[in-house]
Design a protein around this motif. Structure first.
Motif, mmCIF file in Angstrom:
data_model
loop_
_atom_site.group_PDB
_atom_site.id
_atom_site.type_symbol
_atom_site.label_atom_id
_atom_site.label_comp_id
_atom_site.label_asym_id
_atom_site.label_seq_id
_atom_site.Cartn_x
_atom_site.Cartn_y
_atom_site.Cartn_z
ATOM 1 N N ILE A 106 0.710 -1.130 0.104
ATOM 2 C CA ILE A 106 -0.100 -0.015 0.092
ATOM 3 C C ILE A 106 1.000 1.301 0.022
ATOM 4 N N ASN A 107 0.530 2.128 -1.034
ATOM 5 C CA ASN A 107 1.407 3.557 -0.988
ATOM 6 C C ASN A 107 1.193 4.263 0.480
ATOM 7 N N LEU A 109 0.743 7.034 0.760
ATOM 8 C CA LEU A 109 -0.432 8.207 0.730
ATOM 9 C C LEU A 109 -1.790 7.777 0.452
ATOM 10 N N ASP A 110 -1.767 6.249 0.613
ATOM 11 C CA ASP A 110 -3.142 5.482 0.419
ATOM 12 C C ASP A 110 -3.475 5.074 1.971
ATOM 13 N N PHE A 111 -3.059 5.333 2.822
ATOM 14 C CA PHE A 111 -3.188 4.113 3.949
ATOM 15 C C PHE A 111 -4.627 4.962 4.744
ATOM 16 N N GLN A 112 -4.901 6.200 4.348
ATOM 17 C CA GLN A 112 -6.246 6.748 4.773
ATOM 18 C C GLN A 112 -7.254 6.945 3.973
ATOM 19 N N LYS A 113 -6.983 6.030 2.697
ATOM 20 C CA LYS A 113 -8.014 6.362 1.799
ATOM 21 C C LYS A 113 -9.126 5.405 1.741
ATOM 22 N N ASN A 114 -8.970 4.157 1.813
ATOM 23 C CA ASN A 114 -9.631 3.111 1.764
ATOM 24 C C ASN A 114 -9.580 2.280 3.050
ATOM 25 N N LYS A 115 -10.135 2.601 4.110
ATOM 26 C CA LYS A 115 -9.685 1.821 5.624
ATOM 27 C C LYS A 115 -10.129 0.585 5.882
ATOM 28 N N VAL A 118 -7.712 -1.278 3.741
ATOM 29 C CA VAL A 118 -6.118 -1.228 4.572
ATOM 30 C C VAL A 118 -6.124 -2.162 5.699
#
Length: 186
Positions: A106-107, A109-115, A118
């Protein structure tokens, strides 16, 4: 300024800014927390911090993990930074406690996008880390903030938010400084 320091060149840019900020604000603030599990410029920052405290997520998390279990695994966004993290863990003296690095793919910058996605990846990789022998899971990216409590409930073992570990370590060291006159050796 880069939005992440996944690449060594970005880390150099961030290092310069970290050192300049800590040096210029060292008399104004009691402490600083480095915002990356690489502990970017932590040693250098401590050299120029004056009486201010400087803590990094990696050093704080692995240190705290030693009080909570015999072994730990680190959940990482990608394998890109693992060599740097492993070098730091070895420098801090905790290489014997390290079971594994578990890649979430997971990038940063993407950790908080699709929780939900993740969290599912964290659960999957944490179960594998437990099979590796981990008694503690460390979230190996400051962008993984907010997942530790739910993940700990799911796994029934300690899960350390490395950014929060650095903040709590800074508070602890601040108390040592105020009550026992202990501070970083220069």
């Amino acid at each position: 300024n880069p939005h992440h320091i996944r690449y060594h060149s970005y880390e150099i840019i961030a290092s310069s800014n970290i050192i300049k900020t800590i040096y210029s604000k060292r008399k104004k603030y009691d402490g600083f927390v480095i915002g990356c599990f690489y502990d970017t410029s932590l040693r250098e920052a401590n050299e120029i911090s004056g009486d201010s405290i400087v803590c990094g997520p990696c050093q704080s998390a692995v240190s705290i993990s030693s009080f909570l279990g015999n072994s730990f695994s680190v959940l990482v966004g990608s394998m890109k930074g693992v060599n740097k993290m492993k070098d730091n863990i070895t420098r801090y003296g905790f290489e014997k406690n390290l079971c594994s690095f578990r890649n979430l793919n997971i990038n940063v910058l993407d950790f908080q996008k699709n929780k939900n996605f993740v969290f599912e990846k964290m659960c999957e990789q944490s179960h594998l880390a437990i099979k590796d022998g981990a008694e503690v899971i460390i979230l190996g990216c400051s962008a993984e903030v907010g997942y530790n409590i739910k993940l700990q409930e799911e796994l029934d073992i300690p899960v350390i938010d490395s950014g929060m570990a650095a903040l709590k370590q800074a508070e602890f060291l601040f108390n040592l400084k105020n009550h026992m006159s202990l501070k970083h050796s220069k």
